[in-house]
Enzyme design. Sequence first.
Site, PDB file in Angstrom:
ATOM      1  N   THR A  47      -4.366   5.521   7.495  1.00 37.36           N
ATOM      2  CA  THR A  47      -5.289   4.651   6.787  1.00 37.36           C
ATOM      3  C   THR A  47      -4.781   3.269   7.237  1.00 37.36           C
ATOM      4  O   THR A  47      -5.190   2.363   6.674  1.00 37.36           O
ATOM      5  CB  THR A  47      -5.348   4.717   5.228  1.00 37.36           C
ATOM      6  OG1 THR A  47      -4.147   4.605   4.623  1.00 37.36           O
ATOM      7  CG2 THR A  47      -5.991   5.936   4.781  1.00 37.36           C
ATOM      8  N   SER A  48      -4.206   3.095   8.158  1.00 31.28           N
ATOM      9  CA  SER A  48      -3.217   1.726   8.356  1.00 31.28           C
ATOM     10  C   SER A  48      -4.286   0.995   9.490  1.00 31.28           C
ATOM     11  O   SER A  48      -4.862   0.021   9.334  1.00 31.28           O
ATOM     12  CB  SER A  48      -1.819   1.737   8.493  1.00 31.28           C
ATOM     13  OG  SER A  48      -1.412   0.487   8.755  1.00 31.28           O
ATOM     14  N   ARG A  49      -3.789   1.371  10.839  1.00 32.51           N
ATOM     15  CA  ARG A  49      -4.198   0.751  12.062  1.00 32.51           C
ATOM     16  C   ARG A  49      -4.486   1.895  13.154  1.00 32.51           C
ATOM     17  O   ARG A  49      -3.486   2.575  13.290  1.00 32.51           O
ATOM     18  CB  ARG A  49      -3.557  -0.332  12.779  1.00 32.51           C
ATOM     19  CG  ARG A  49      -3.747  -1.805  11.856  1.00 32.51           C
ATOM     20  CD  ARG A  49      -5.187  -2.002  12.123  1.00 32.51           C
ATOM     21  NE  ARG A  49      -5.505  -3.341  11.486  1.00 32.51           N
ATOM     22  CZ  ARG A  49      -5.911  -3.387   9.969  1.00 32.51           C
ATOM     23  NH1 ARG A  49      -6.368  -2.335   9.562  1.00 32.51           N
ATOM     24  NH2 ARG A  49      -6.079  -4.633   9.471  1.00 32.51           N
TER      25      ARG A  49
ATOM     26  N   ILE B 142       0.679  -1.366   0.019  1.00 40.40           N
ATOM     27  CA  ILE B 142      -0.064   0.014   0.041  1.00 40.40           C
ATOM     28  C   ILE B 142       0.761   1.190  -0.156  1.00 40.40           C
ATOM     29  O   ILE B 142       0.485   2.228  -0.638  1.00 40.40           O
ATOM     30  CB  ILE B 142      -0.967  -0.070   1.201  1.00 40.40           C
ATOM     31  CG1 ILE B 142      -1.967  -1.149   1.019  1.00 40.40           C
ATOM     32  CG2 ILE B 142      -1.693   1.494   1.165  1.00 40.40           C
ATOM     33  CD1 ILE B 142      -2.700  -1.387   2.428  1.00 40.40           C
TER      34      ILE B 142
ATOM     35  N   HIS C 240     -13.305   3.385   8.348  1.00 38.79           N
ATOM     36  CA  HIS C 240     -12.426   2.077   7.942  1.00 38.79           C
ATOM     37  C   HIS C 240     -13.041   1.691   6.518  1.00 38.79           C
ATOM     38  O   HIS C 240     -13.189   0.432   6.578  1.00 38.79           O
ATOM     39  CB  HIS C 240     -12.474   0.795   8.879  1.00 38.79           C
ATOM     40  CG  HIS C 240     -11.419   0.090   8.913  1.00 38.79           C
ATOM     41  ND1 HIS C 240     -10.655  -0.439  10.029  1.00 38.79           N
ATOM     42  CD2 HIS C 240     -10.603  -0.261   7.863  1.00 38.79           C
ATOM     43  CE1 HIS C 240      -9.544  -1.441   9.562  1.00 38.79           C
ATOM     44  NE2 HIS C 240      -9.587  -1.367   8.318  1.00 38.79           N
TER      45      HIS C 240
ATOM     46  N   ALA D  15     -11.317   2.636   3.649  1.00 40.41           N
ATOM     47  CA  ALA D  15     -10.185   2.631   2.628  1.00 40.41           C
ATOM     48  C   ALA D  15     -10.315   1.545   1.355  1.00 40.41           C
ATOM     49  O   ALA D  15      -9.886   1.538   0.463  1.00 40.41           O
ATOM     50  CB  ALA D  15      -9.098   2.949   3.163  1.00 40.41           C
ATOM     51  N   PHE D  16     -10.428   0.147   2.057  1.00 35.63           N
ATOM     52  CA  PHE D  16     -10.563  -0.959   1.190  1.00 35.63           C
ATOM     53  C   PHE D  16     -11.620  -1.020   0.258  1.00 35.63           C
ATOM     54  O   PHE D  16     -11.777  -1.914  -0.588  1.00 35.63           O
ATOM     55  CB  PHE D  16     -10.487  -2.053   2.326  1.00 35.63           C
ATOM     56  CG  PHE D  16     -11.777  -2.505   2.744  1.00 35.63           C
ATOM     57  CD1 PHE D  16     -12.273  -1.753   4.031  1.00 35.63           C
ATOM     58  CD2 PHE D  16     -12.610  -3.567   2.281  1.00 35.63           C
ATOM     59  CE1 PHE D  16     -13.481  -1.835   4.282  1.00 35.63           C
ATOM     60  CE2 PHE D  16     -13.845  -3.853   2.741  1.00 35.63           C
ATOM     61  CZ  PHE D  16     -14.225  -2.941   3.870  1.00 35.63           C
TER      62      PHE D  16
ATOM     63  N   GLU E  88     -11.922   1.783  17.632  1.00 36.92           N
ATOM     64  CA  GLU E  88     -12.799   1.794  16.725  1.00 36.92           C
ATOM     65  C   GLU E  88     -13.885   0.675  16.724  1.00 36.92           C
ATOM     66  O   GLU E  88     -14.721   0.745  16.215  1.00 36.92           O
ATOM     67  CB  GLU E  88     -12.150   1.832  15.266  1.00 36.92           C
ATOM     68  CG  GLU E  88     -11.653   0.461  14.629  1.00 36.92           C
ATOM     69  CD  GLU E  88     -10.927   0.634  13.289  1.00 36.92           C
ATOM     70  OE1 GLU E  88     -10.342   1.538  13.064  1.00 36.92           O
ATOM     71  OE2 GLU E  88     -11.180  -0.118  12.619  1.00 36.92           O
TER      72      GLU E  88
ATOM     73  N   ASP F 178      -8.623   7.096   8.706  1.00 35.05           N
ATOM     74  CA  ASP F 178      -9.791   6.092   8.387  1.00 35.05           C
ATOM     75  C   ASP F 178      -9.953   4.787   9.451  1.00 35.05           C
ATOM     76  O   ASP F 178     -10.578   4.003   9.350  1.00 35.05           O
ATOM     77  CB  ASP F 178      -9.254   5.285   7.040  1.00 35.05           C
ATOM     78  CG  ASP F 178     -10.382   4.243   6.173  1.00 35.05           C
ATOM     79  OD1 ASP F 178     -11.596   4.825   6.320  1.00 35.05           O
ATOM     80  OD2 ASP F 178     -10.059   3.402   5.986  1.00 35.05           O
TER      81      ASP F 178
HETATM   82  P1  NAD Z   1       2.633  -4.889   3.785  1.00 31.45           P
HETATM   83  O1  NAD Z   1       3.030  -5.864   4.743  1.00 31.45           O
HETATM   84  O2  NAD Z   1       2.811  -4.909   2.317  1.00 31.45           O
HETATM   85  O3  NAD Z   1       3.556  -3.531   4.122  1.00 31.45           O
HETATM   86  C1  NAD Z   1       3.790  -3.097   5.495  1.00 31.45           C
HETATM   87  C2  NAD Z   1       5.129  -2.597   5.484  1.00 31.45           C
HETATM   88  O4  NAD Z   1       5.383  -1.992   6.621  1.00 31.45           O
HETATM   89  C3  NAD Z   1       6.408  -3.427   5.028  1.00 31.45           C
HETATM   90  O5  NAD Z   1       7.341  -2.945   4.101  1.00 31.45           O
HETATM   91  C4  NAD Z   1       7.310  -3.606   6.434  1.00 31.45           C
HETATM   92  O6  NAD Z   1       8.479  -3.630   6.134  1.00 31.45           O
HETATM   93  C5  NAD Z   1       6.796  -2.128   6.976  1.00 31.45           C
HETATM   94  N1  NAD Z   1       7.159  -2.218   8.584  1.00 31.45           N
HETATM   95  C6  NAD Z   1       7.242  -2.983   9.406  1.00 31.45           C
HETATM   96  N2  NAD Z   1       7.570  -2.360  10.522  1.00 31.45           N
HETATM   97  C7  NAD Z   1       7.741  -1.129  10.476  1.00 31.45           C
HETATM   98  C8  NAD Z   1       8.152  -0.154  11.014  1.00 31.45           C
HETATM   99  N3  NAD Z   1       8.287  -0.317  12.464  1.00 31.45           N
HETATM  100  N4  NAD Z   1       8.332   1.089  10.648  1.00 31.45           N
HETATM  101  C9  NAD Z   1       8.224   1.399   9.353  1.00 31.45           C
HETATM  102  N5  NAD Z   1       7.551   0.590   8.591  1.00 31.45           N
HETATM  103  C10 NAD Z   1       7.693  -0.841   9.065  1.00 31.45           C
HETATM  104  O7  NAD Z   1       1.183  -4.263   4.016  1.00 31.45           O
HETATM  105  P2  NAD Z   1       0.153  -3.451   3.261  1.00 31.45           P
HETATM  106  O8  NAD Z   1      -0.452  -4.348   2.530  1.00 31.45           O
HETATM  107  O9  NAD Z   1       0.948  -2.234   2.511  1.00 31.45           O
HETATM  108  O10 NAD Z   1      -0.665  -3.057   4.505  1.00 31.45           O
HETATM  109  C11 NAD Z   1      -0.263  -2.027   5.322  1.00 31.45           C
HETATM  110  C12 NAD Z   1      -1.266  -1.649   6.463  1.00 31.45           C
HETATM  111  O11 NAD Z   1      -2.488  -1.204   5.954  1.00 31.45           O
HETATM  112  C13 NAD Z   1      -1.784  -3.100   6.998  1.00 31.45           C
HETATM  113  O12 NAD Z   1      -1.063  -3.445   8.248  1.00 31.45           O
HETATM  114  C14 NAD Z   1      -3.105  -2.761   7.646  1.00 31.45           C
HETATM  115  O13 NAD Z   1      -3.109  -2.387   9.059  1.00 31.45           O
HETATM  116  C15 NAD Z   1      -3.762  -1.567   6.675  1.00 31.45           C
HETATM  117  N6  NAD Z   1      -4.732  -1.771   5.938  1.00 31.45           N
HETATM  118  C16 NAD Z   1      -5.797  -0.794   6.106  1.00 31.45           C
HETATM  119  C17 NAD Z   1      -6.761  -1.110   5.198  1.00 31.45           C
HETATM  120  C18 NAD Z   1      -7.908   0.026   5.457  1.00 31.45           C
HETATM  121  O14 NAD Z   1      -9.317  -0.252   4.919  1.00 31.45           O
HETATM  122  N7  NAD Z   1      -8.204   1.133   6.154  1.00 31.45           N
HETATM  123  C19 NAD Z   1      -6.801  -2.063   4.348  1.00 31.45           C
HETATM  124  C20 NAD Z   1      -5.910  -2.999   4.248  1.00 31.45           C
HETATM  125  C21 NAD Z   1      -4.586  -2.745   4.873  1.00 31.45           C
END
Ligand code: NAD
Length: 335
Positions: free
Chosen positions: A232-234, A155, A295, A297-298, A263, A258
């Site tokens: 938009t992550s957690r 992402i 939540h 974004a997906f 939540e 998001d």
């Molecule tokens: P991914 O596993 O492809 O990428 C995560 C990246 O974070 C990796 O490159 C990893 O090396 C890096 N990382 C790990 N520890 C770290 C740190 N301490 N500091 C910085 N970077 C670090 O995951 P993704 O598919 O890109 O998803 C990312 C996040 O998005 C997921 O963990 C999830 O929480 C979130 N997400 C949100 C939604 C939504 O609808 N809002 C949907 C899908 C995923």
Amino acid sequence: MNIAFFSTKSYDRNHFEAKVAQSNHNITFFEDALTLQTAKLVSGYKAVCIFVNNPMDEPLIAKIAELGVDVIALRSAGFNHVDLEACSKHKITVYRVPAYSPEAVAEHTVALILTLNRKTHKAYNRVRENNYSLEGLTGFNLHGKTVGVIGTGTIGTAFCKIMAGFGCDILAFDPYENEEVKQMGGTYVDFDELVEKSDIISLHCPLMPQTRHIIDGKSIEKMKEGVMIINTSRGALIDTSAVIDGLKRKKIGFLGIDVYEQEDDLFFKDLSGEVIQDDEIARLMNFPNVLITGHQAFLTDEALQQITETTIQNLTRHEEGKDVENEVTAAKNIS
Ligand code: NAD
């Protein structure tokens, strides 16, 4: 296989019904989440399918194992809501959907940035009331701004690509550097440099003990005055009370989220008739420079399609006794 689907919404049913019709599985959709109170519904099902808003702790895992469930299929990439140690103890296999349209989340991230910046949500309401005043709608050019991306996995990389297209300078922080990000002109820096130099900071790393409250009072202090923070992550990547303090002091100029720390009690439900007990989200909603989405974004057709296909494929391969590469285990999680 008999599969019990929990926290089902109309968009899940629309996608899964069509796919299941082409398989040997039997699916029952439940609107409720899977909890100790609803656990008895799983009697007679080998598999349960849950979403990110469904915490699975040891007592719940023990209960569903006792009722005959041996597979949990997550309709999500994230799995921090499931006690994997407990699953292993109770011999329950867990599968996830590791990647589904990273562009869906990346594009929503950009939507939050553009809305906060150009205030299209305010303009929409004004114009509908025949108020064509531009007072208070001034934004800034994204071109030439520095965007700090924390986590450059699938992402984060899709997001970098879009922001590079806007003419932004990309700073990235990730323990693993990604060549694709470097090739598009992104520069890997340490965390402090990223927070000090970025006009916009966007979070795309997973939630783990090391990343919990990665945005806290200390990191906010190092940021530029008027910084834009996007998550938009957690939710728990951000210390909500520290961010509220930063917004009150005008250190933080914009916040787009998001996801939200608390939540689980709010998102994915219509609470419009309720008295909200969460004072922090109520405070956040009172800032004119905060934008919250629940939540979503997906939520694109392409992502739902991918989630459906991978989930059914995970369960089919499991039933056929084949290897499933999307299994998540406590051991893999630790490594
Ligand atoms: P991914 O596993 O492809 O990428 C995560 C990246 O974070 C990796 O490159 C990893 O090396 C890096 N990382 C790990 N520890 C770290 C740190 N301490 N500091 C910085 N970077 C670090 O995951 P993704 O598919 O890109 O998803 C990312 C996040 O998005 C997921 O963990 C999830 O929480 C979130 N997400 C949100 C939604 C939504 O609808 N809002 C949907 C899908 C995923």
